[in-house]
Design a protein around this motif. Structure first.
Motif, short mmCIF file in Angstrom:
data_model
loop_
_atom_site.label_atom_id
_atom_site.label_comp_id
_atom_site.label_asym_id
_atom_site.label_seq_id
_atom_site.Cartn_x
_atom_site.Cartn_y
_atom_site.Cartn_z
N THR A 1 0.85 -1.19 0.00
CA THR A 1 0.00 0.00 0.00
C THR A 1 0.88 1.24 0.00
N LEU A 2 0.57 2.19 -0.86
CA LEU A 2 1.34 3.42 -0.99
C LEU A 2 0.57 4.56 -0.33
N LEU A 3 1.21 5.20 0.64
CA LEU A 3 0.58 6.29 1.39
C LEU A 3 1.43 7.55 1.27
N GLN A 4 0.77 8.67 1.36
CA GLN A 4 1.46 9.96 1.42
C GLN A 4 1.09 10.62 2.74
N ALA A 5 2.08 11.14 3.44
CA ALA A 5 1.84 11.84 4.70
C ALA A 5 2.57 13.17 4.65
N ARG A 6 1.90 14.20 5.13
CA ARG A 6 2.54 15.51 5.11
C ARG A 6 2.14 16.34 6.31
N LYS A 7 3.05 17.24 6.65
CA LYS A 7 2.81 18.21 7.72
C LYS A 7 2.33 19.48 7.04
N GLU A 8 1.25 20.02 7.56
CA GLU A 8 0.71 21.26 7.00
C GLU A 8 0.61 22.29 8.11
N GLU A 9 1.22 23.44 7.85
CA GLU A 9 1.19 24.51 8.84
C GLU A 9 0.19 25.56 8.40
N GLY A 10 -0.77 25.79 9.27
CA GLY A 10 -1.78 26.81 8.99
C GLY A 10 -1.33 28.15 9.53
N TYR A 11 -2.26 29.05 9.64
CA TYR A 11 -1.96 30.37 10.20
C TYR A 11 -1.71 30.24 11.69
N GLY A 12 -0.78 31.05 12.18
CA GLY A 12 -0.45 30.97 13.59
C GLY A 12 0.35 29.72 13.88
N ALA A 13 0.07 29.08 14.99
CA ALA A 13 0.82 27.89 15.41
C ALA A 13 0.10 26.60 15.05
N GLU A 14 -0.92 26.67 14.23
CA GLU A 14 -1.74 25.50 13.86
C GLU A 14 -0.95 24.56 12.94
N ILE A 15 -0.65 23.34 13.42
CA ILE A 15 0.04 22.33 12.62
C ILE A 15 -0.85 21.11 12.55
N THR A 16 -1.05 20.61 11.34
CA THR A 16 -1.82 19.39 11.17
C THR A 16 -1.02 18.41 10.33
N PHE A 17 -1.35 17.14 10.45
CA PHE A 17 -0.71 16.09 9.66
C PHE A 17 -1.80 15.39 8.87
N THR A 18 -1.57 15.22 7.59
CA THR A 18 -2.56 14.53 6.76
C THR A 18 -1.94 13.27 6.16
N VAL A 19 -2.76 12.24 6.06
CA VAL A 19 -2.33 10.97 5.48
C VAL A 19 -3.35 10.58 4.41
N SER A 20 -2.85 10.22 3.24
CA SER A 20 -3.71 9.78 2.14
C SER A 20 -3.21 8.44 1.62
N VAL A 21 -4.13 7.54 1.31
CA VAL A 21 -3.77 6.29 0.65
C VAL A 21 -3.81 6.57 -0.85
N LEU A 22 -2.68 6.38 -1.53
CA LEU A 22 -2.61 6.62 -2.96
C LEU A 22 -2.97 5.37 -3.76
N LEU A 23 -2.47 4.22 -3.31
CA LEU A 23 -2.72 2.93 -3.97
C LEU A 23 -2.82 1.85 -2.90
N GLY A 24 -3.71 0.93 -3.08
CA GLY A 24 -3.74 -0.22 -2.17
C GLY A 24 -4.89 -0.20 -1.19
N LYS A 25 -4.61 -0.70 0.01
CA LYS A 25 -5.64 -0.94 1.02
C LYS A 25 -6.14 0.36 1.65
N HIS A 26 -7.31 0.81 1.21
CA HIS A 26 -7.90 2.03 1.75
C HIS A 26 -8.61 1.78 3.08
N ASP A 27 -8.84 0.52 3.41
CA ASP A 27 -9.62 0.18 4.59
C ASP A 27 -8.77 -0.37 5.74
#
Length: 129
Positions: A52-78
């Motif tokens: 399974t191929l996944l992408q994960a990234r850190k995203e910095e919003g305005y101020g000190a807001e930091i979020t992490f997102t993970v997406s499945v690109l190929l493979g087991k989505h469940d």
């Protein structure tokens, strides 16, 4: 703690990489870690092929807001444990000073919490970023 049975660092041109194998929860597990200019690529397999191929990234919003997102690109989505592993890795690489997103391929026989925790530890011990 399991030490890699063999590890070697590939010359840094054009991409800094590390390959090693170790036993994770009783299963031989191969790792390839590569540090590209725009991504960190991590391949972990117990199957001898990509998973399974996944992408994960850190995203910095305005101020000190930091979020992490993970997406499945190929493979087991469940498979939530694969997403959890990707999230742990992006958080740890971020804590270790990398701002690059992570491209992660997981080809695993065992998706247990113990296996995924050990995989995160092995990747962080052998960082290429």
């Amino acid at each position: 703690m399991n030490e890699p049975s063999h590890a070697h660092k590939v010359p840094s041109f054009p991409v800094s990489s590390k390959e090693f194998s170790t036993v994770v929860q009783g299963i031989k597990t191969d790792f390839i870690l590569s540090s590209y200019d725009d991504y960190i690529f991590v391949l972990v397999t117990q199957l001898g092929k990509m998973g399974t191929l996944l992408q994960a990234r850190k995203e910095e919003g305005y101020g000190a807001e930091i979020t992490f997102t993970v997406s499945v690109l190929l493979g087991k989505h469940d498979e939530p444990m694969l997403r959890a592993c990707a999230r742990q890795l992006i958080e740890r690489t971020s804590d270790m000073g990398s701002s690059r997103p992570l491209l992660l391929s997981l080809g695993l026989k065992d998706h247990s919490r113990g296996t995924l925790k050990e995989i995160v530890e092995r990747v962080c011990e052998n960082k290429v970023w």
